[in-house]
Design a protein around this motif. Structure first.
Motif, mmCIF file in Angstrom:
data_model
loop_
_atom_site.group_PDB
_atom_site.id
_atom_site.type_symbol
_atom_site.label_atom_id
_atom_site.label_comp_id
_atom_site.label_asym_id
_atom_site.label_seq_id
_atom_site.Cartn_x
_atom_site.Cartn_y
_atom_site.Cartn_z
ATOM 1 N N LYS A 102 42.214 30.577 45.961
ATOM 2 C CA LYS A 102 41.168 31.430 46.529
ATOM 3 C C LYS A 102 40.136 30.615 47.299
ATOM 4 C CE LYS A 102 41.390 35.433 43.528
ATOM 5 N NZ LYS A 102 40.675 36.280 42.582
ATOM 6 N N GLU A 142 46.964 36.358 49.585
ATOM 7 C CA GLU A 142 46.705 37.164 48.390
ATOM 8 C C GLU A 142 47.814 36.818 47.401
ATOM 9 O OE1 GLU A 142 47.539 41.785 47.324
ATOM 10 O OE2 GLU A 142 46.581 41.359 49.243
ATOM 11 N N LYS A 191 47.584 37.487 54.297
ATOM 12 C CA LYS A 191 46.730 38.540 54.842
ATOM 13 C C LYS A 191 46.894 38.571 56.350
ATOM 14 C CE LYS A 191 43.327 37.878 51.212
ATOM 15 N NZ LYS A 191 41.970 37.404 50.892
#
Length: 106
Positions: free
Chosen positions: A72, A79, A102
């Motif tokens: 992250k 994701e 993404k």
């Protein structure tokens, strides 16, 4: 599209990946195979190895948490859809991270 990334080092770095997806997947592999504190100018990069020598189930939980946090932070273009583990008879865990890129147009 879902991509699988194994936490196994690959020889060499492709400094001109053929696509953005190839770049992102190479970045993920680098993140999950780098030990924290081993990169001189970015000591926080990678995965903390504090879970070494812990029972397998505890190590898996801690490793999964470390990987989610690091991905992250350092590769926000993905994701995470799942993280699974395979193991060897001598206790080596091999994580497999499944991700969706993404804004992937494929």
């Amino acid at each position: 599209m879902i991509y699988d990334v194994l936490a196994q080092p690959v020889k060499g770095i492709d400094f001109a990946p053929a696509s953005e997806a190839a770049e992102i997947l190479q970045n993920l592999r680098t993140i999950i195979t780098t030990t924290k504190y081993s990169v001189p100018l970015e000591r926080d990069f990678g995965i903390d190895a504090d879970m070494l020598d812990l029972p397998i189930n505890v190590a898996q939980a801690k490793l999964q948490s470390e990987m989610i946090t690091a991905i992250k932070k350092y590769e926000p273009r993905v994701e995470i859809t799942s993280i699974s583990f395979t193991g060897t008879d001598d206790g080596v865990l091999v994580p497999k991270v499944q991700v969706r890129i993404k804004n992937d147009n494929e």
